[in-house]
Design an enzyme around this catalytic site. Structure first.
Site, PDB file in Angstrom:
ATOM      1  N   SER A  55       0.884  -1.185   0.033  1.00 15.43           N
ATOM      2  CA  SER A  55       0.041   0.018  -0.041  1.00 15.43           C
ATOM      3  C   SER A  55       0.854   1.180   0.038  1.00 15.43           C
ATOM      4  O   SER A  55       1.809   1.344  -0.980  1.00 15.43           O
ATOM      5  CB  SER A  55      -1.033   0.009   1.103  1.00 15.43           C
ATOM      6  OG  SER A  55      -2.040   0.988   1.088  1.00 15.43           O
ATOM      7  N   HIS A  96      -3.145  -0.499  -5.154  1.00 15.70           N
ATOM      8  CA  HIS A  96      -4.654  -1.016  -5.082  1.00 15.70           C
ATOM      9  C   HIS A  96      -5.152  -0.829  -6.539  1.00 15.70           C
ATOM     10  O   HIS A  96      -6.410  -0.485  -6.879  1.00 15.70           O
ATOM     11  CB  HIS A  96      -5.522  -0.469  -4.093  1.00 15.70           C
ATOM     12  CG  HIS A  96      -4.941  -0.550  -2.648  1.00 15.70           C
ATOM     13  ND1 HIS A  96      -4.781  -1.541  -1.898  1.00 15.70           N
ATOM     14  CD2 HIS A  96      -4.365   0.401  -2.037  1.00 15.70           C
ATOM     15  CE1 HIS A  96      -4.313  -1.310  -0.634  1.00 15.70           C
ATOM     16  NE2 HIS A  96      -4.084  -0.123  -0.825  1.00 15.70           N
ATOM     17  N   GLU A 123      -3.511  -5.185  -5.558  1.00 17.97           N
ATOM     18  CA  GLU A 123      -3.377  -5.589  -4.398  1.00 17.97           C
ATOM     19  C   GLU A 123      -3.116  -7.342  -4.414  1.00 17.97           C
ATOM     20  O   GLU A 123      -3.457  -7.738  -5.407  1.00 17.97           O
ATOM     21  CB  GLU A 123      -4.909  -5.838  -3.677  1.00 17.97           C
ATOM     22  CG  GLU A 123      -5.414  -4.290  -3.248  1.00 17.97           C
ATOM     23  CD  GLU A 123      -6.968  -4.273  -2.699  1.00 17.97           C
ATOM     24  OE1 GLU A 123      -7.552  -5.213  -2.632  1.00 17.97           O
ATOM     25  OE2 GLU A 123      -7.329  -3.240  -2.463  1.00 17.97           O
TER      26      GLU A 123
END
Length: 176
Positions: A55, A96, A123
């Site tokens: 992330s 993402h 992801e």
């Protein structure tokens, strides 16, 4: 391998001198502190240490920091919070990517900064970079937007999609 994950605001110089191979941290909350570490971070990497992240921890690896606003991740570019570690010079990373349908977001940034290589990492997927070679691992794909040699300035950029096992040469700008 030995690793450490730090929360809070430790003495980063001391942490990076520990006999560990991998360092993790809360990139969203501690980004500004970590960016100012300088020489100890460079020394850690030079001795073979691994800086990785998922992330926001992946995003910060690039030279340009996508979604660096400390108040939330809806702004793609937040002036004053747009400098990453630079471990991927000339690159910007968004995370993402497919799960949150961020292609149009990134295309808008690419129009403003076409000289960068843009990586959209989904992801469950990792970009492992050794030298100038990026390798894809995981369950999904990575989008590479590289307009440096395309000569197509007027059109919206379209990505090269890399599946697990694929390799991209960041210098040559092509699949290996």
């Amino acid at each position: 391998l030995a690793g450490i994950h730090c929360c809070g605001t430790p003495d980063w110089g001391a942490v990076l001198r520990l006999p560990v191979d991998v360092v993790g941290f809360d990139a969203v909350r501690r980004l500004r502190d970590f960016l100012d570490v300088g020489a100890p971070l460079e020394d850690f990497v030079a001795r073979g240490g691994v800086i990785g992240g998922s992330s926001a921890g992946a995003t910060i690896q690039g030279e340009f920091l996508v979604r660096g606003n400390p108040l939330g991740n809806t702004d793609e570019w937040c002036e004053g919070y747009d400098r990453g570690f630079g471990f991927l010079p000339g690159c910007a990373v968004d995370q993402h990517f497919l799960a949150r349908n961020r292609t149009k977001d990134l295309q808008g940034l690419i129009e403003q900064l076409p000289q960068l290589i843009w990586l959209g990492i989904d992801e469950g997927t990792a970009a492992i970079v050794r030298g100038s070679e990026l390798e894809v691992l995981g369950d999904s794909k990575i989008a590479v937007f590289d307009r440096r040699k395309s000569g197509v300035e007027a059109q919206a950029p379209f990505p090269t999609w890399l599946s697990p096992g694929a390799r991209w040469d960041l210098v040559a700008g092509k699949v290996r």
